[in-house]
Design an enzyme around this catalytic site. Structure first.
Site, PDB file in Angstrom:
ATOM      1  N   ASP A 279      32.836  35.741  49.217  1.00  7.17           N
ATOM      2  CA  ASP A 279      32.785  34.373  49.664  1.00  7.17           C
ATOM      3  C   ASP A 279      32.583  34.365  51.215  1.00  7.17           C
ATOM      4  O   ASP A 279      32.742  35.348  51.829  1.00  7.17           O
ATOM      5  CB  ASP A 279      34.247  33.742  49.364  1.00  7.17           C
ATOM      6  CG  ASP A 279      35.543  34.326  49.999  1.00  7.17           C
ATOM      7  OD1 ASP A 279      35.322  35.380  49.845  1.00  7.17           O
ATOM      8  OD2 ASP A 279      36.475  33.706  50.386  1.00  7.17           O
TER       9      ASP A 279
ATOM     10  N   GLU B  22      38.864  35.210  50.032  1.00  7.94           N
ATOM     11  CA  GLU B  22      39.343  35.573  51.264  1.00  7.94           C
ATOM     12  C   GLU B  22      39.464  34.958  52.534  1.00  7.94           C
ATOM     13  O   GLU B  22      40.347  34.941  53.138  1.00  7.94           O
ATOM     14  CB  GLU B  22      38.594  37.006  51.568  1.00  7.94           C
ATOM     15  CG  GLU B  22      39.357  37.873  52.393  1.00  7.94           C
ATOM     16  CD  GLU B  22      39.288  37.767  53.945  1.00  7.94           C
ATOM     17  OE1 GLU B  22      40.139  38.185  54.740  1.00  7.94           O
ATOM     18  OE2 GLU B  22      38.196  37.091  54.307  1.00  7.94           O
TER      19      GLU B  22
HETATM   20 ZN   LIG Z   1      35.783  39.185  55.890  1.00  4.77          ZN
END
Ligand SMILES: [Zn+2]
Length: 384
Positions: A73, A139
């Site tokens: 991501d 994340e």
């Molecule tokens: Zn990163």
């Protein structure tokens, strides 16, 4: 194509802004399956959060087991018109590959995958132990449906990671200058001081929490939490706002609040740190001031991977390719390494972080080639 530049480009072309996957994990799945990996796509969710795709892939069934971790991501592109080349184009110009995620951290994942594919091709398609990829799509945002749950899922299958390389952009100025081997922990709280509301003309009938919270802020800020440790700077408690919320100038307020955050080293954990600060607060309050701390939940504990055989082999692989001896650093913000460190020793080494999260995020193509060689050097040494 299986080289790092092609894989990075294919990943960047998937606009996988958290929580979207946009095909990014599929790019990895296809290459990993073709190389003989057992690939699992696992979706995690919980009420109030978006469902997130994750990937775990492994080849080999014996120890030692080295895992390459990362996230596909990315943060949003921002003003796409401000980019010199399309934010999700993966275009190569003048020796740089452009695009959101080029350094943070699709480029790092691509280099590790390219290195592993090369290693397998040179060793009859099998590692001497096991190699896995632990890749999340969660994340950059709240990080609740990603690595933390994927690690639990892997452990529940009875699998054990022995070592992990997280390909976050760890280098500060040039490739090879820095390996991250730990991070400070983070703990936030709110100091709440209760007084008695009243008229400013009759202060003897009230108790003003404003001077008291000022005293407590000074007391808690001034006394050092520690003096650092072998691998960390000193812990620090920093007040970030003071809030009374009083709109009247003739009313003594009933309550004052102040927010703070502590970045702490390996002299503490969340529990001992809270106990220490609570004890100092009680001392500063004496019998007169009524105050407490509302501690916020935190999943960001301190961790450190001590120097040893694993860090040595990474340093040696980096030195061979770049001619630089990287610093073993514990500075900077948090990453998923904080979750991985509960399962096995983890180091963070990837590209150079300078343009991450910026317009025109880009990496030199030569860095992608060098990082691939470094990861290959890590594998050769690990399974030697
Ligand atoms: Zn990163």
């Amino acid at each position: 194509m299986n080289d790092a530049v092609s894989i990075t480009r294919d990943l960047v072309r998937c606009p996988s802004v958290t929580p979207a996957d946009a095909g990014a994990l599929g790019v990895l799945e296809n290459l990993l399956k073709a190389a003989g990996f057992e690939v699992h796509r696992v979706t995690f969710g919980e009420p109030g959060t978006a469902d997130i795709d994750n990937l775990y892939a492994r080849i080999g069934d014996s120890a030692p087991h080295i895992s390459f971790a990362g996230h596909t991501d990315v943060v949003p592109a921002g003003d796409e018109a401000a980019w010199s080349h399309g934010a999700f184009s993966g275009e190569v110009r003048d020796g740089f590959l452009y695009g959101r995620g080029a350094v943070d951290m699709k480029g790092g994942i691509a280099c590790s995958l390219a290195a592993v594919l090369q290693y397998l091709a040179d060793h009859g398609g099998k590692p001497k132990g096991s190699i896995s990829f632990l890749i999340t799509g969660d994340e950059e945002d709240i990080s609740v449906n990603g690595t933390i749950k994927l690690l639990q899922w892997v452990a529940a299958r009875g699998e054990k990671l022995d070592h992990c390389v997280l390909g976050e952009p760890s280098n500060v100025e040039v490739l090879g200058d820095c390996i991250k081997v730990g991070r400070r922990g983070s703990q936030s709280g709110t100091l709440v001081v209760d007084g008695v509301q009243g008229h400013v003309a009759y202060p003897h009938r009230a108790a003003n929490p404003v001077p008291d919270i000022s005293r407590l802020i000074v007391a808690l800020s001034e006394e050092p939490l520690d003096h650092g440790s072998a691998q960390f700077q000193a812990s620090n408690l920093e007040f970030t706002s003071v809030d009374v919320g009083n709109t009247a100038s003739n009313v003594i307020p009933a309550q004052a609040r102040a927010k703070f955050n502590i970045r702490f080293n390996d002299n503490h954990n969340h529990e001992t740190l809270r106990a220490l600060v609570d004890e100092r607060l009680a001392k500063a309050c004496g019998n007169r001031i009524r105050a407490r701390i509302d501690w916020q939940p935190s999943n960001s504990n301190v961790f450190v991977t001590k120097p040893g055989a694993f860090t040595d082999l990474a340093v040696s692989a980096i030195e061979e390719v770049t001619g630089r001896k990287p610093e073993l650093s514990t500075s900077g913000g948090t990453s998923d390494a904080r979750f991985i460190s509960s399962y096995c020793p983890v180091i963070e080494f990837g590209l150079v972080g300078q343009t991450m999260h910026q317009v025109d995020e880009r990496t030199p193509v030569s860095d992608l080639e060098k990082l691939t060689k470094i990861y290959r050097g890590v594998l050769d040494r690990y399974f030697a």
